[in-house]
Design a protein around this motif. Structure first.
Motif, PDB file in Angstrom:
ATOM      1  N   PHE A   9       9.151  10.214   1.397  1.00 41.32           N
ATOM      2  CA  PHE A   9      10.723   9.609   1.214  1.00 41.32           C
ATOM      3  C   PHE A   9      11.046   8.955   2.594  1.00 41.32           C
ATOM      4  O   PHE A   9      11.764   7.970   2.630  1.00 41.32           O
ATOM      5  CB  PHE A   9      11.587  10.754   0.718  1.00 41.32           C
ATOM      6  N   VAL A  10      10.673   9.757   3.741  1.00 43.39           N
ATOM      7  CA  VAL A  10      11.001   9.529   4.902  1.00 43.39           C
ATOM      8  C   VAL A  10      10.374   7.850   5.317  1.00 43.39           C
ATOM      9  O   VAL A  10      10.990   6.916   5.627  1.00 43.39           O
ATOM     10  CB  VAL A  10      10.566  10.342   5.994  1.00 43.39           C
ATOM     11  N   VAL A  11       9.117   7.897   4.981  1.00 47.51           N
ATOM     12  CA  VAL A  11       8.392   6.438   4.859  1.00 47.51           C
ATOM     13  C   VAL A  11       9.154   5.527   4.187  1.00 47.51           C
ATOM     14  O   VAL A  11       9.288   4.379   4.633  1.00 47.51           O
ATOM     15  CB  VAL A  11       6.919   6.846   4.913  1.00 47.51           C
ATOM     16  N   ILE A  12       9.052   5.782   3.100  1.00 47.97           N
ATOM     17  CA  ILE A  12       9.813   4.564   1.980  1.00 47.97           C
ATOM     18  C   ILE A  12      11.387   4.412   2.601  1.00 47.97           C
ATOM     19  O   ILE A  12      11.676   3.115   2.747  1.00 47.97           O
ATOM     20  CB  ILE A  12       9.817   5.223   0.661  1.00 47.97           C
ATOM     21  N   GLY A  13      12.043   5.310   2.916  1.00 50.46           N
ATOM     22  CA  GLY A  13      13.453   5.049   3.525  1.00 50.46           C
ATOM     23  C   GLY A  13      13.461   4.294   4.528  1.00 50.46           C
ATOM     24  O   GLY A  13      14.268   3.107   4.726  1.00 50.46           O
ATOM     25  N   SER A  14      12.631   4.604   5.697  1.00 50.08           N
ATOM     26  CA  SER A  14      12.704   3.821   6.993  1.00 50.08           C
ATOM     27  C   SER A  14      12.228   2.481   6.702  1.00 50.08           C
ATOM     28  O   SER A  14      12.524   1.486   7.251  1.00 50.08           O
ATOM     29  CB  SER A  14      11.813   4.647   7.812  1.00 50.08           C
ATOM     30  N   LEU A  15      11.234   2.190   5.808  1.00 50.36           N
ATOM     31  CA  LEU A  15      10.598   1.073   5.471  1.00 50.36           C
ATOM     32  C   LEU A  15      11.670   0.084   4.799  1.00 50.36           C
ATOM     33  O   LEU A  15      11.668  -1.031   5.130  1.00 50.36           O
ATOM     34  CB  LEU A  15       9.339   1.081   4.457  1.00 50.36           C
ATOM     35  N   ALA A  64       0.852  -1.254   0.153  1.00 52.96           N
ATOM     36  CA  ALA A  64       0.146   0.028  -0.052  1.00 52.96           C
ATOM     37  C   ALA A  64       0.742   1.314  -0.026  1.00 52.96           C
ATOM     38  O   ALA A  64       0.476   2.107  -0.691  1.00 52.96           O
ATOM     39  CB  ALA A  64      -0.979  -0.142   1.329  1.00 52.96           C
ATOM     40  N   PHE A  65       1.898   1.151   0.809  1.00 57.94           N
ATOM     41  CA  PHE A  65       2.903   2.382   0.878  1.00 57.94           C
ATOM     42  C   PHE A  65       3.750   2.587  -0.471  1.00 57.94           C
ATOM     43  O   PHE A  65       3.666   3.751  -0.762  1.00 57.94           O
ATOM     44  CB  PHE A  65       3.723   2.088   2.130  1.00 57.94           C
ATOM     45  N   VAL A  66       4.027   1.517  -1.188  1.00 58.07           N
ATOM     46  CA  VAL A  66       4.574   1.657  -2.276  1.00 58.07           C
ATOM     47  C   VAL A  66       3.787   2.195  -3.343  1.00 58.07           C
ATOM     48  O   VAL A  66       4.241   3.140  -4.103  1.00 58.07           O
ATOM     49  CB  VAL A  66       5.472   0.297  -2.650  1.00 58.07           C
ATOM     50  N   VAL A  67       2.432   1.699  -3.494  1.00 60.20           N
ATOM     51  CA  VAL A  67       1.629   2.160  -4.425  1.00 60.20           C
ATOM     52  C   VAL A  67       1.266   3.666  -4.014  1.00 60.20           C
ATOM     53  O   VAL A  67       1.139   4.425  -5.131  1.00 60.20           O
ATOM     54  CB  VAL A  67       0.372   1.471  -4.204  1.00 60.20           C
ATOM     55  N   CYS A  68       1.142   4.041  -2.872  1.00 63.64           N
ATOM     56  CA  CYS A  68       0.875   5.545  -2.731  1.00 63.64           C
ATOM     57  C   CYS A  68       2.251   6.128  -2.887  1.00 63.64           C
ATOM     58  O   CYS A  68       1.975   7.404  -3.476  1.00 63.64           O
ATOM     59  CB  CYS A  68       0.640   6.003  -0.922  1.00 63.64           C
ATOM     60  N   PHE A  69       3.325   5.928  -2.701  1.00 62.38           N
ATOM     61  CA  PHE A  69       4.602   6.655  -3.101  1.00 62.38           C
ATOM     62  C   PHE A  69       4.553   6.929  -4.709  1.00 62.38           C
ATOM     63  O   PHE A  69       4.961   7.894  -5.001  1.00 62.38           O
ATOM     64  CB  PHE A  69       5.780   6.016  -2.441  1.00 62.38           C
ATOM     65  N   LEU A  70       4.463   5.924  -5.406  1.00 62.70           N
ATOM     66  CA  LEU A  70       4.764   5.834  -6.764  1.00 62.70           C
ATOM     67  C   LEU A  70       3.394   6.714  -7.354  1.00 62.70           C
ATOM     68  O   LEU A  70       3.733   7.676  -8.286  1.00 62.70           O
ATOM     69  CB  LEU A  70       4.475   4.479  -7.688  1.00 62.70           C
ATOM     70  N   THR A  71       2.405   6.590  -7.059  1.00 60.76           N
ATOM     71  CA  THR A  71       1.245   7.296  -7.479  1.00 60.76           C
ATOM     72  C   THR A  71       1.204   8.826  -7.067  1.00 60.76           C
ATOM     73  O   THR A  71       0.940   9.769  -7.738  1.00 60.76           O
ATOM     74  CB  THR A  71      -0.190   6.916  -7.102  1.00 60.76           C
ATOM     75  N   GLY A  72       1.866   9.003  -5.740  1.00 58.86           N
ATOM     76  CA  GLY A  72       2.135  10.490  -5.167  1.00 58.86           C
ATOM     77  C   GLY A  72       3.306  11.149  -5.986  1.00 58.86           C
ATOM     78  O   GLY A  72       3.014  12.415  -6.311  1.00 58.86           O
ATOM     79  N   LEU A  73       4.190  10.224  -6.308  1.00 53.19           N
ATOM     80  CA  LEU A  73       5.326  10.914  -7.435  1.00 53.19           C
ATOM     81  C   LEU A  73       4.621  11.315  -8.688  1.00 53.19           C
ATOM     82  O   LEU A  73       4.973  12.451  -9.210  1.00 53.19           O
ATOM     83  CB  LEU A  73       6.397   9.913  -7.615  1.00 53.19           C
TER      84      LEU A  73
END
Length: 419
Positions: free
Chosen positions: A147-153, A32-41
């Protein structure tokens, strides 16, 4: 202290609290977070493109889909994240709290991930309702936190990879079910309540997790694995179904909590920014309004009557907003490329679109050449068979395929060729 910690773990024990359950929820949450990250970018660069960037204009509803998925996945993160936290909560009572540098890195990455994630999805949800009670700019903060969320993940996954790999499947290499880590916590020597040193138990990690002393007192589990998963699944489905109707027409009948409802608003279309908010109540209806189209020294001015006298086209395009809602509508007006040709703009020209708004982040925005030359990009004068309503951008607004609503400039003032 160690006895107290063991007692705390015992009191918090449940079949639903296990490495396997944490892995199951973790991979769903990670997805879910990866999907949010890519669509957010994708959304970010559509709104603030670099000069060299080009974006697809087909299908016309591309942004409506990607942003709808972005918001829906973000909402689904709430039950998934809370469920994951409930599952791993007993790990707070580890003794000693920090065993090594790697363990410190693991716990720090988890703390950062949890804090950043909760803030990210909370302010994202509030923004969908256009309520911003926080003392910082949403867009910049939301973008940075991603980026903080994805990096820490990524750090958390790297540190936990051995555990994730072992519990990725329901059964271990020997075909036996994997037990929860709290089963290992319960393995005591039957005397002083201290945990057995599971490192010396045979059978590797699986064997250690299956270590069990039958005589150890154990309370009946309050939450079963199936019951826990059913609760998370039901919560996630309910949140999605009751809000995603603002993004996806199929779910519109069930849209009870989405901030926008299809068909509600002037001319049957919702409105985010009103004419009053934009400060255009007078300037937009002024009799001397003209649309200025400029290419260097070549300048043309079009009154609304002049625009109406030009060849008109009809297009069906959605308004798709960053808050996640979208709706298809019928627009009628002048092709953008015809106005570009009127000032001899080169085929690869981008344009700056200016609104009558006196302030606002998007009163000036850039339209790339891929949109300028698309035959569906229109300076609209009518909406759903009626003269464009003031709230929707009268006297003229831009509408283009696959663009965010904030870039579909209302109350147009000028169009100017740029690099």
């Amino acid at each position: 202290m160690r006895t107290v910690m063991s007692g705390m773990r015992e009191a918090l024990s449940s079949p639903a609290r296990s490495p396997r359950m944490a892995t199951v929820l973790g991979r769903l949450l990670g997805l879910a977070f990866v999907v949010c990250f890519l669509t957010g970018l994708f959304s970010h660069f559509l709104q603030q493109p670099e000069s060299w960037m080009r974006f697809p204009t087909s299908p016309a509803g591309l942004y409506a889909v990607t942003q709808g998925i972005h918001i829906t996945a973000g909402i689904a993160c709430f039950p998934l994240l809370l469920g994951k936290l409930w599952t791993v909560f007993p790990n707070l009572f580890q003794t000693p709290p920090v065993r090594s540098f790697l363990h410190l890195l693991e716990r720090a990455s988890i703390a950062l991930f949890v804090g950043a994630s909760l803030l990210e999805i909370t302010i994202g949800l509030l923004n969908t309702y256009q309520w911003v009670p926080f003392p910082f700019f949403f867009k910049q903060t939301h973008f940075a936190l991603a980026f903080v969320v994805i990096g820490s993940l990524v750090i958390h996954i790297a540190v936990q990879l051995p555990v994730i790999a072992e519990h990725w499947r329901k059964r271990g290499p020997d075909g036996k079910p994997l037990y929860g880590e709290l089963e290992a916590y319960r393995a005591t020597d039957g005397k002083d309540g201290d945990a057995v040193d599971t490192d010396v138990l045979p059978g590797g990690v699986t064997g250690r997790l299956m270590a069990y002393i039958d005589s150890a007192p154990r309370p009946e589990p309050s939450v079963s694995r199936r019951g826990f998963l059913a609760t998370i699944a039901a919560s996630t489905v309910a949140l999605v179904v009751l809000t995603a109707g603002q993004s996806f027409a199929l779910l519109d009948p069930f849209n009870l909590f989405g901030p926008r409802k299809r068909g509600v608003g002037p001319q049957g279309l919702p409105v985010n920014r009103t004419a009053e908010d934009a400060g255009v109540l007078s300037s937009a209806v002024a009799e001397d309004w003209v649309l200025t189209v400029r290419n260097g020294d070549t300048v043309r001015e079009f009154s609304r009557a002049d625009l109406a006298a030009l060849p008109q086209v009809d297009v069906e395009l959605p308004i798709a907003c960053v808050e996640g809602w979208s709706q298809l509508a019928r627009w009628r007006g002048v092709r953008m490329r015809d106005l570009a040709d009127a000032v001899n703009a080169p085929a690869g020209s981008a344009f700056l679109l200016r609104s009558l708004e006196e302030r606002g982040s998007f009163r000036i925005n850039r339209m790339g050449p891929e949109y300028v030359r698309d035959e569906r990009t229109v300076v609209a004068l009518e909406l759903n068979g009626e003269t464009l309503h003031l709230e929707h951008g009268y006297p003229a607004r831009m509408i283009a395929p696959a663009r965010p609503g904030v870039t579909q400039t209302k109350w147009l003032s000028s169009l100017e060729v740029t690099v």
